[in-house]
Motif scaffolding. Structure first.
Motif, PDB file in Angstrom:
ATOM      1  N   MET A   1      -7.196  34.778  63.285  1.00 49.56           N
ATOM      2  CA  MET A   1      -6.858  35.538  62.107  1.00 49.56           C
ATOM      3  C   MET A   1      -6.318  36.916  62.481  1.00 49.56           C
ATOM      4  SD  MET A   1      -9.231  36.462  58.828  1.00 49.56           S
ATOM      5  CE  MET A   1      -9.681  34.769  58.694  1.00 49.56           C
ATOM      6  N   SER A   2      -6.930  37.544  63.478  1.00 48.24           N
ATOM      7  CA  SER A   2      -6.430  38.857  63.900  1.00 48.24           C
ATOM      8  C   SER A   2      -4.999  38.765  64.386  1.00 48.24           C
ATOM      9  CB  SER A   2      -7.309  39.434  65.011  1.00 48.24           C
ATOM     10  OG  SER A   2      -8.571  39.736  64.527  1.00 48.24           O
ATOM     11  N   GLY A   3      -4.678  37.658  65.072  1.00 52.14           N
ATOM     12  CA  GLY A   3      -3.314  37.475  65.552  1.00 52.14           C
ATOM     13  C   GLY A   3      -2.308  37.447  64.418  1.00 52.14           C
ATOM     14  N   VAL A   4      -2.678  36.823  63.315  1.00 53.51           N
ATOM     15  CA  VAL A   4      -1.803  36.784  62.142  1.00 53.51           C
ATOM     16  C   VAL A   4      -1.643  38.187  61.577  1.00 53.51           C
ATOM     17  CG1 VAL A   4      -1.629  35.968  59.751  1.00 53.51           C
ATOM     18  CG2 VAL A   4      -2.272  34.380  61.575  1.00 53.51           C
ATOM     19  N   LEU A   5      -2.734  38.928  61.464  1.00 54.95           N
ATOM     20  CA  LEU A   5      -2.647  40.281  60.916  1.00 54.95           C
ATOM     21  C   LEU A   5      -1.870  41.217  61.840  1.00 54.95           C
ATOM     22  CD1 LEU A   5      -6.181  40.697  59.335  1.00 54.95           C
ATOM     23  CD2 LEU A   5      -4.013  40.187  58.188  1.00 54.95           C
ATOM     24  N   GLY A  12       8.823  49.520  60.280  1.00 53.95           N
ATOM     25  CA  GLY A  12       9.700  49.273  61.421  1.00 53.95           C
ATOM     26  C   GLY A  12       9.020  48.660  62.630  1.00 53.95           C
ATOM     27  N   GLY A  13       7.730  48.358  62.528  1.00 52.66           N
ATOM     28  CA  GLY A  13       7.007  47.750  63.645  1.00 52.66           C
ATOM     29  C   GLY A  13       6.053  46.696  63.131  1.00 52.66           C
ATOM     30  N   THR A  14       5.024  46.410  63.913  1.00 51.34           N
ATOM     31  CA  THR A  14       3.998  45.460  63.494  1.00 51.34           C
ATOM     32  C   THR A  14       2.632  46.128  63.616  1.00 51.34           C
ATOM     33  OG1 THR A  14       3.619  44.544  65.698  1.00 51.34           O
ATOM     34  CG2 THR A  14       5.384  43.523  64.357  1.00 51.34           C
ATOM     35  N   MET A  15       1.629  45.383  63.247  1.00 56.46           N
ATOM     36  CA  MET A  15       0.256  45.892  63.310  1.00 56.46           C
ATOM     37  C   MET A  15      -0.425  45.498  64.623  1.00 56.46           C
ATOM     38  SD  MET A  15       0.067  47.649  60.612  1.00 56.46           S
ATOM     39  CE  MET A  15      -1.659  48.022  60.581  1.00 56.46           C
ATOM     40  N   ALA A  16       0.362  45.143  65.631  1.00 56.64           N
ATOM     41  CA  ALA A  16      -0.196  44.779  66.944  1.00 56.64           C
ATOM     42  C   ALA A  16      -1.031  45.939  67.490  1.00 56.64           C
ATOM     43  CB  ALA A  16       0.929  44.423  67.916  1.00 56.64           C
ATOM     44  N   GLY A  17      -2.253  45.637  67.903  1.00 63.01           N
ATOM     45  CA  GLY A  17      -3.163  46.657  68.413  1.00 63.01           C
ATOM     46  C   GLY A  17      -3.791  47.518  67.337  1.00 63.01           C
ATOM     47  N   LYS A  18      -3.520  47.196  66.083  1.00 61.73           N
ATOM     48  CA  LYS A  18      -4.030  47.985  64.959  1.00 61.73           C
ATOM     49  C   LYS A  18      -4.763  47.110  63.952  1.00 61.73           C
ATOM     50  CE  LYS A  18       0.032  50.925  65.372  1.00 61.73           C
ATOM     51  NZ  LYS A  18       1.236  51.401  64.696  1.00 61.73           N
ATOM     52  N   SER A  19      -5.211  45.940  64.402  1.00 61.78           N
ATOM     53  CA  SER A  19      -5.894  44.982  63.542  1.00 61.78           C
ATOM     54  C   SER A  19      -7.268  44.684  64.141  1.00 61.78           C
ATOM     55  CB  SER A  19      -5.049  43.706  63.464  1.00 61.78           C
ATOM     56  OG  SER A  19      -5.710  42.720  62.732  1.00 61.78           O
ATOM     57  N   PHE A  20      -8.311  44.789  63.316  1.00 61.51           N
ATOM     58  CA  PHE A  20      -9.678  44.672  63.806  1.00 61.51           C
ATOM     59  C   PHE A  20     -10.476  43.701  62.948  1.00 61.51           C
ATOM     60  CE2 PHE A  20      -8.007  48.911  64.553  1.00 61.51           C
ATOM     61  CZ  PHE A  20      -8.125  49.010  65.923  1.00 61.51           C
ATOM     62  N   LEU A  35      -5.461  47.632  60.059  1.00 59.67           N
ATOM     63  CA  LEU A  35      -6.027  46.609  59.201  1.00 59.67           C
ATOM     64  C   LEU A  35      -7.404  46.226  59.738  1.00 59.67           C
ATOM     65  CD1 LEU A  35      -2.934  44.257  58.794  1.00 59.67           C
ATOM     66  CD2 LEU A  35      -3.881  45.804  57.065  1.00 59.67           C
ATOM     67  N   SER A  36      -8.284  45.830  58.832  1.00 58.91           N
ATOM     68  CA  SER A  36      -9.630  45.418  59.204  1.00 58.91           C
ATOM     69  C   SER A  36     -10.041  44.245  58.327  1.00 58.91           C
ATOM     70  CB  SER A  36     -10.590  46.582  58.999  1.00 58.91           C
ATOM     71  OG  SER A  36     -11.923  46.170  59.191  1.00 58.91           O
ATOM     72  N   VAL A  37     -10.784  43.296  58.909  1.00 63.18           N
ATOM     73  CA  VAL A  37     -11.305  42.150  58.165  1.00 63.18           C
ATOM     74  C   VAL A  37     -12.819  42.167  58.241  1.00 63.18           C
ATOM     75  CG1 VAL A  37     -11.349  39.640  57.963  1.00 63.18           C
ATOM     76  CG2 VAL A  37      -9.277  40.775  58.728  1.00 63.18           C
ATOM     77  N   ARG A  89       2.739  38.162  54.822  1.00 63.51           N
ATOM     78  CA  ARG A  89       2.413  37.459  56.074  1.00 63.51           C
ATOM     79  C   ARG A  89       1.356  36.395  55.834  1.00 63.51           C
ATOM     80  NH1 ARG A  89       1.980  34.314  59.110  1.00 63.51           N
ATOM     81  NH2 ARG A  89       1.694  34.401  61.362  1.00 63.51           N
ATOM     82  N   LEU A  90       0.395  36.663  54.949  1.00 60.46           N
ATOM     83  CA  LEU A  90      -0.620  35.663  54.632  1.00 60.46           C
ATOM     84  C   LEU A  90      -0.012  34.454  53.921  1.00 60.46           C
ATOM     85  CD1 LEU A  90      -3.543  38.013  53.550  1.00 60.46           C
ATOM     86  CD2 LEU A  90      -3.442  36.592  55.618  1.00 60.46           C
TER      87      LEU A  90
END
Length: 148
Positions: A1-5, A12-20, A35-37, A89-90
């Protein structure tokens, strides 16, 4: 799930490294946006099979949170934008393999429900604008081997 987020597009970018996952506390040293789940403290009801059948089905409710840098003139606009791209994205994930492999969980997720969401400005709870988005997954699982 984190990979999807982490694939959520934003600014202009992604949430790579910014999803927890599973974090409740953040500091000024954490990246923005992020982002956080989280799961609720009490799970929803589960429907168990009769007899010695180890299978069950039930809803898994999650809370996706997004935190952003404030816009001085329109403080919640960045949070609305991040929530919209997160929802997009979801939806892509919901359609992956015609809905047969949501989050790469091999068919254990049989339905995904994306909530309406809510955006809040900075306040006593958070010194950053943020959004809450409920995400509910209907799971079918073998309780003898949860990773089967």
């Amino acid at each position: 799930m984190s990979g999807v987020l982490e694939e959520v597009a934003y600014d202009g970018g992604t949430m790579a490294g910014k999803s927890f996952r599973g974090r409740m506390l953040y500091s000024d040293d954490d990246p923005l946006p992020m982002l956080s789940v989280l799961e609720p403290p009490i799970p929803l009801d589960v429907l168990f099979s009769k007899g010695d059948n180890p299978n069950s089905t039930g809803m898994w409710e999650l809370l996706v949170q997004g935190f952003v840098k404030d816009d001085p003139e329109n403080p919640t606009d960045p949070a609305h934008h991040l929530m919209a791209t997160t929802k997009a994205r979801l939806v892509q994930e919901k359609r992956r393999d015609r809905g047969m492999n949501i989050f790469g969980m091999g068919g254990r997720v049989v339905e995904m429900f994306i909530g309406q969401g809510s955006v809040r400005p900075a306040d006593d709870v958070s010194h950053r604008a943020f959004f809450w988005l409920t995400l509910t997954l209907r799971l079918v699982e073998n309780l003898e081997d949860a990773y089967e």
